[in-house]
Write a protein that holds these residues in place. Structure first.
Motif, PDB file in Angstrom:
ATOM      1  N   UNK A 214      -3.026 -20.825  -5.426  1.00  0.00           N
ATOM      2  CA  UNK A 214      -4.331 -21.333  -5.029  1.00  0.00           C
ATOM      3  C   UNK A 214      -4.456 -21.334  -3.501  1.00  0.00           C
ATOM      4  N   UNK A 215      -5.577 -20.807  -3.005  1.00  0.00           N
ATOM      5  CA  UNK A 215      -5.830 -20.858  -1.571  1.00  0.00           C
ATOM      6  C   UNK A 215      -7.340 -20.860  -1.343  1.00  0.00           C
ATOM      7  N   UNK A 216      -7.740 -21.247  -0.144  1.00  0.00           N
ATOM      8  CA  UNK A 216      -9.142 -21.221   0.242  1.00  0.00           C
ATOM      9  C   UNK A 216      -9.214 -20.929   1.736  1.00  0.00           C
ATOM     10  N   UNK A 217     -10.339 -20.411   2.184  1.00  0.00           N
ATOM     11  CA  UNK A 217     -10.480 -20.088   3.593  1.00  0.00           C
ATOM     12  C   UNK A 217     -11.906 -20.325   4.049  1.00  0.00           C
ATOM     13  N   UNK A 218     -12.068 -20.468   5.340  1.00  0.00           N
ATOM     14  CA  UNK A 218     -13.379 -20.712   5.907  1.00  0.00           C
ATOM     15  C   UNK A 218     -13.405 -20.349   7.371  1.00  0.00           C
ATOM     16  N   UNK A 219     -14.564 -20.067   7.891  1.00  0.00           N
ATOM     17  CA  UNK A 219     -14.714 -19.712   9.302  1.00  0.00           C
ATOM     18  C   UNK A 219     -16.084 -20.202   9.781  1.00  0.00           C
TER      19      UNK A 219
ATOM     20  N   UNK B  44      -1.031 -26.927   2.723  1.00  0.00           N
ATOM     21  CA  UNK B  44      -0.528 -26.280   3.924  1.00  0.00           C
ATOM     22  C   UNK B  44      -1.634 -25.427   4.526  1.00  0.00           C
ATOM     23  N   UNK B  45      -1.815 -25.510   5.838  1.00  0.00           N
ATOM     24  CA  UNK B  45      -2.873 -24.794   6.526  1.00  0.00           C
ATOM     25  C   UNK B  45      -2.256 -23.856   7.547  1.00  0.00           C
ATOM     26  N   UNK B  46      -2.661 -22.574   7.495  1.00  0.00           N
ATOM     27  CA  UNK B  46      -2.262 -21.562   8.468  1.00  0.00           C
ATOM     28  C   UNK B  46      -3.523 -20.852   8.955  1.00  0.00           C
ATOM     29  N   UNK B  47      -3.930 -21.142  10.190  1.00  0.00           N
ATOM     30  CA  UNK B  47      -5.148 -20.543  10.713  1.00  0.00           C
ATOM     31  C   UNK B  47      -6.369 -21.020   9.944  1.00  0.00           C
ATOM     32  N   UNK B  48      -7.128 -20.056   9.389  1.00  0.00           N
ATOM     33  CA  UNK B  48      -8.325 -20.403   8.620  1.00  0.00           C
ATOM     34  C   UNK B  48      -8.091 -20.299   7.117  1.00  0.00           C
ATOM     35  N   UNK B  49      -6.819 -20.357   6.685  1.00  0.00           N
ATOM     36  CA  UNK B  49      -6.469 -20.271   5.267  1.00  0.00           C
ATOM     37  C   UNK B  49      -5.668 -21.511   4.879  1.00  0.00           C
ATOM     38  N   UNK B  50      -6.082 -22.143   3.825  1.00  0.00           N
ATOM     39  CA  UNK B  50      -5.362 -23.290   3.281  1.00  0.00           C
ATOM     40  C   UNK B  50      -4.759 -22.947   1.935  1.00  0.00           C
ATOM     41  N   UNK B  51      -3.563 -23.441   1.668  1.00  0.00           N
ATOM     42  CA  UNK B  51      -2.884 -23.195   0.399  1.00  0.00           C
ATOM     43  C   UNK B  51      -2.391 -24.508  -0.184  1.00  0.00           C
ATOM     44  N   UNK B  52      -2.419 -24.561  -1.478  1.00  0.00           N
ATOM     45  CA  UNK B  52      -1.890 -25.733  -2.162  1.00  0.00           C
ATOM     46  C   UNK B  52      -0.368 -25.646  -2.184  1.00  0.00           C
ATOM     47  N   UNK B  53       0.295 -26.696  -1.768  1.00  0.00           N
ATOM     48  CA  UNK B  53       1.749 -26.697  -1.646  1.00  0.00           C
ATOM     49  C   UNK B  53       2.404 -26.924  -3.004  1.00  0.00           C
TER      50      UNK B  53
END
Length: 407
Positions: A141-146, A253-262
């Motif tokens: 699972x991941x999500x992103x935004x800008x 966990x967040x890396x840049x503009x992408x978030x992932x479920x840990x």
């Protein structure tokens, strides 16, 4: 390696059992590992549920056995297995959170789920499957935004109104045993070996085209070699136990503009509930103990918490042993995360070689969680247990520390 592990297997079931047994013994659970692939897991001997799943799938595929990674949710609701007609039962449970396990294909049974992180490889109705793929990235699972990444939160509740367990205890063993809990396995075909790939004509070298840059793999930290320790002298202060636990568990966990479920989940028990929680441990030498510390978190309430340190009585805590000094909840600060809570033992507490139990007890309305690490080695020297009328349940590793002197 896969060939060595399955050399003595006559059926697919035996080969799967041999591989999953190796993975359960070889990997030590670690929160937030640097990598999740099979090679990293093999080199370091550490990882979380993704590492367990990836290493297991890699070894199974190398043996010619179809396998895939499963992503889903585990629920904290315990289930009970009756063991006699007097109402005694074993309690089975797993920490709640995002989780990875595997499925193995049997020609006569189809895809069967297995959890290599669990000592019994068992998946119960508390494993809720979301999807499957070649590896965890296929279905994570991941999500992103800008320009800004939106925050994410979720709430999950479960209630098993009808929970029938049609299992019966056949025997008990002094130590945890590895086995697969599945339907009848009747396949006896030899394990298929994939044919070698032979190229009819060698590929032509590329001369004119510009070669793409070769990706640089991050270095893998080698698994540390065990240090040979000389036997400490009498009177040397020792500390032992599972001393590794995270103060806080990051759910996202967040890396840049992408978030992932840990995949890291908070594994702890409400240890001051209607059940008594205990931890078994064994000593090979005589020790004079000073104190014991548990990784706990105060959520509220009042009263006292204390420990009973007692001998083992045929797989259960006896009534013979020592009781620690009580710890008042008023003296414990309520704060986020987990921290050591020290229990002082009576002066002159001396334990001979043998098996013992730490039993957590409380008075008043104490609300305390006891942290544990899931998926530890089957041959580990310490085993936690929610106690019922007759025994204990799952295999995991509670965070605790002992301080004492060798006699």
């Amino acid at each position: 390696m896969a060939g060595e592990l399955t050399a003595g297997a006559a059926t697919e079931h035996q080969a799967v059992n041999a591989i999953l047994s190796y993975v359960a013994d070889a990997i030590m659970y670690q929160y937030s590992p640097k990598q999740y692939d099979a090679l990293y897991s093999l080199a370091t001997g550490t990882g979380n549920c993704q590492n367990y799943a990836h290493l297991a799938v890699a070894l199974l595929r190398a043996s010619g056995i179809p396998a895939r990674v499963v992503i889903g949710q585990t629920l904290k609701d315990n289930w009970k297995m009756p063991i006699d007609k007097q109402g005694s039962f074993l309690v089975q449970g797993i920490g709640e959170g995002f989780h990875a396990w595997i499925e193995v294909y049997y020609p006569d049974l189809g895809w069967l789920p297995c959890d290599p992180e669990q000592s019994r490889f068992f998946t119960s109705t508390r494993h809720i499957k979301f999807g499957h793929g070649l590896d965890a990235d296929d279905v994570s699972e991941f999500w992103q935004g800008s320009p800004d990444l939106p925050r994410m939160s979720e709430s999950l509740t479960s209630n098993y109104e009808i929970d029938t367990v049609d299992l019966r205890l056949l025997e008990t063993l002094p130590q945890p045993s590895r086995y697969l809990a599945t339907g009848p396995v009747v396949a006896s075909q030899p394990i298929p070996v994939p044919p070698p790939i032979i190229l009819s004509t060698p590929p032509k070298p590329v001369t004119d085209a510009k070669k793409p840059p070769v990706p640089v793999e991050p270095p893998i930290e080698p698994k540390p070699k065990p240090k040979l320790r000389s036997k400490p002298k009498p009177g040397t202060e020792l500390e032992f136990g599972n001393r590794d636990f995270p103060a806080l568990v990051e759910v996202y966990q967040v890396e840049g503009n992408i978030g992932r479920r840990s995949f890291d989940r908070e594994t702890a028990e409400y240890a001051t509930s209607k059940y008594l929680y205990a931890q078994a441990f064994s000593l090979d030498t005589t020790l004079a103990l000073k104190d014991v510390a548990l990784a706990m978190r105060k959520f509220g309430g009042d009263g006292m918490i204390y420990l009973d340190l007692v001998r083992d009585d045929d797989g259960k805590p006896s009534l013979k042993g020592f009781r620690s000094l009580p710890v008042s909840l008023e003296k414990l600060t309520r704060r986020p995360g987990y921290y050591w809570v020290d229990f002082t033992l009576p002066e002159g507490t001396k334990l001979a070689p043998g098996k013992y139990w730490l039993v957590l007890r409380h008075s008043g309305e104490a609300i305390m969680n006891w942290f544990y690490t899931p998926g530890k080695r089957v041959n580990a020297r310490m085993t936690p247990a929610p106690l019922s009328a007759a025994g204990n349940g799952r295999m995991c590793w509670p965070a605790s520390s002992f301080t004492g002197f060798e006699v």
